[in-house]
Design an enzyme around this catalytic site. Structure first.
Site, mmCIF file in Angstrom:
data_model
loop_
_atom_site.group_PDB
_atom_site.id
_atom_site.type_symbol
_atom_site.label_atom_id
_atom_site.label_comp_id
_atom_site.label_asym_id
_atom_site.label_seq_id
_atom_site.Cartn_x
_atom_site.Cartn_y
_atom_site.Cartn_z
ATOM 1 N N HIS A 132 0.848 -1.009 -0.150
ATOM 2 C CA HIS A 132 0.128 -0.177 0.005
ATOM 3 C C HIS A 132 0.868 1.276 0.090
ATOM 4 C CE1 HIS A 132 -2.889 2.917 1.682
ATOM 5 N NE2 HIS A 132 -3.985 2.125 1.324
ATOM 6 N N ASP A 209 3.095 -4.126 8.250
ATOM 7 C CA ASP A 209 1.847 -3.276 8.126
ATOM 8 C C ASP A 209 0.541 -4.277 8.261
ATOM 9 O OD1 ASP A 209 -0.805 -2.275 7.031
ATOM 10 O OD2 ASP A 209 0.305 -1.461 5.226
ATOM 11 N N GLN A 212 -4.511 -4.919 7.079
ATOM 12 C CA GLN A 212 -5.483 -6.088 6.379
ATOM 13 C C GLN A 212 -5.519 -7.194 7.214
ATOM 14 O OE1 GLN A 212 -7.737 -5.458 4.159
ATOM 15 N NE2 GLN A 212 -7.234 -3.167 4.001
ATOM 16 N N LYS A 235 -10.591 -0.821 10.079
ATOM 17 C CA LYS A 235 -10.702 -1.957 9.193
ATOM 18 C C LYS A 235 -11.169 -3.316 9.996
ATOM 19 C CE LYS A 235 -7.694 -0.100 6.019
ATOM 20 N NZ LYS A 235 -8.093 0.222 4.691
ATOM 21 N N CYS A 373 -4.764 2.612 -3.677
ATOM 22 C CA CYS A 373 -3.449 3.098 -3.014
ATOM 23 C C CYS A 373 -2.536 2.033 -3.382
ATOM 24 C CB CYS A 373 -3.693 3.436 -1.652
ATOM 25 S SG CYS A 373 -4.811 4.787 -1.334
#
Length: 415
Positions: A132, A209, A212, A235, A373
């Protein structure tokens, strides 16, 4: 597949889950809402809405420095949320958890407070081709300032990250590694533990990260071995504008403040200031108190269902969607790695993804279209954009069937 999704828990009742989300009980353009955009932002269950409302209705006040009852109640609720996040990530201690505005701010904090002071001309920061923008641009900013560069490890045509191929990109100039836990476009689950082990064998710290990752699978930062892990509340069914960063305590202790202000100091004078320990050192100013409390409520809600149950439910949805869309003439799936989590991206011959999204919206089906993104990833697959269906725990096989029916309508319109 039968009409009833099979999960790890026979007691799982998706309709009971759906009933807890007020937003889902509406029609869009005369059709029942089919919400397939959870990778962008998940909807909120009533318990989260109520937690935020209760804070503002009954005990809201600024935290940490007040001695009156409302401040003490707000502080206790805020810090309970920190304890909840620490448990959720299996962090060694709650003080290893910093509350921020989300994954993006967490990445920028690490970039400027941890990586920037350690970078020199010619150094490298290693990422992957599927990242991302928020896990690319912060590293580019500090690299440009220092004369360093960002290097992207390759992915396969299926959207997989091969450990050996990744490790081959590590050089004597690699100073830091930043990788997604799960791709927001492909749903690929990265081999994080293996990459971290290879990096640490070379003395290289790693940020993951997890934006997700946390909505779809159980996360154990100690088992992963990573040095930093970050995610966004919105999220994982919580409020937007809130997120958390886990950092290894010894690394946080050596990092200078990212922002200055109230709450992050020990002593201020015009001769100079001294700063609090983590996490307060990195939480300058008044935070989104109710949002953090709502984040804690969202995590507790997910934990009560069970991340194994969530993962099994969403895996079944993902497999069914890939099967059904794969049978539609002219549809090409982007990202077919095995074991992917809750995301299906696709393109259609002769149809721009924006047109797909517009027609699907007319059928009450909400998907995300665009580059998500992740423009370097679009370049890798030589497409300008994709349509992306992404799942939450509230989605059903009927939602997938509605998606496929709407995609068939797109095909007939442009056929």
């Amino acid at each position: 597949m039968s009409a009833q999704l099979q999960t790890a828990d026979a007691a799982f009742d998706v309709e009971a889950i759906r009933a807890q989300f007020p937003v889902l009980a509406q029609a869009i353009r005369g059709k029942p809402l089919v919400y397939l955009d959870s990778a962008a932002s998940a909807q909120k269950p009533e318990v989260v809405i109520q937690a935020v409302t209760d804070c503002y209705r009954h005990y809201y006040s600024n935290i940490h420095r007040g001695v009156h009852t409302l401040s003490e109640r707000s502080t206790a609720a805020f810090e309970r949320a920190r304890d909840t996040v620490a448990r959720f990530l299996n962090a060694p201690h709650a003080h290893d958890v910093i509350f921020l505005r989300g994954t993006t701010e967490a990445t920028n904090l690490v970039a400027h407070s941890f990586v920037r002071p350690r970078l020199h001309a010619g150094d490298e920061i290693l990422v992957t081709e599927l990242e991302h923008h928020s896990n690319i641009v912060p590293w580019q900013l500090v690299a440009a300032e220092k004369g360093a560069k960002v290097v992207a490890a390759p992915i396969s045509d299926r959207g997989e990250v091969d450990v050996d191929a990744f490790v081959a990109c590590i050089t004597e100039r690699t100073r830091f590694i930043a990788i997604a836990h799960v791709s927001n476009v492909l749903g690929t689950l990265l081999p994080v533990a293996e990459i971290v082990a290879a990096a640490h064998a070379r003395g290289i710290p790693v940020l993951v990260d997890g934006a997700q990752g946390v909505p779809h699978l159980a996360v154990d930062v100690q088992a992963l071995g990573c040095d930093f892990y970050c995610f966004s509340s919105h999220k994982v069914y919580g409020p937007s504008g809130v997120g958390a960063l886990y950092g290894r305590r010894e690394l946080l202790a050596g990092m200078p403040p990212y922002q200055g202000g109230g709450g992050m100091i020990r002593r201020v004078s015009f001769k100079g200031s001294t700063f609090a320990d983590a996490p307060e050192r990195f939480e300058a100013g008044t935070p989104d108190i109710a949002g953090v409390i709502g984040c804690g409520a969202a995590i507790e809600w997910v934990e009560a269902i069970g991340l194994d149950v969530v993962a099994a439910h969403e895996h079944a949805l993902t497999e069914y969607t890939m099967q059904r869309l794969g049978e539609v003439p002219g549809v090409r799936l982007i990202g077919t790695a095995p074991g992917k989590a809750g995301v299906v991206s696709f393109v259609m011959d002769g149809v721009h993804p924006h047109d797909i999204g517009t027609i699907l919206d007319g059928e009450g089906v909400a998907v995300r279209v665009g580059h998500h993104c992740a423009q370097p990833l679009m370049d890798r697959f030589e497409v300008p954009a994709t349509a992306r269906a992404s799942f939450g725990v509230y989605n059903t096989l009927a939602d997938v069937d509605a998606l496929v029916a709407a995609v068939e309508k797109v095909r007939h319109w442009f056929g």
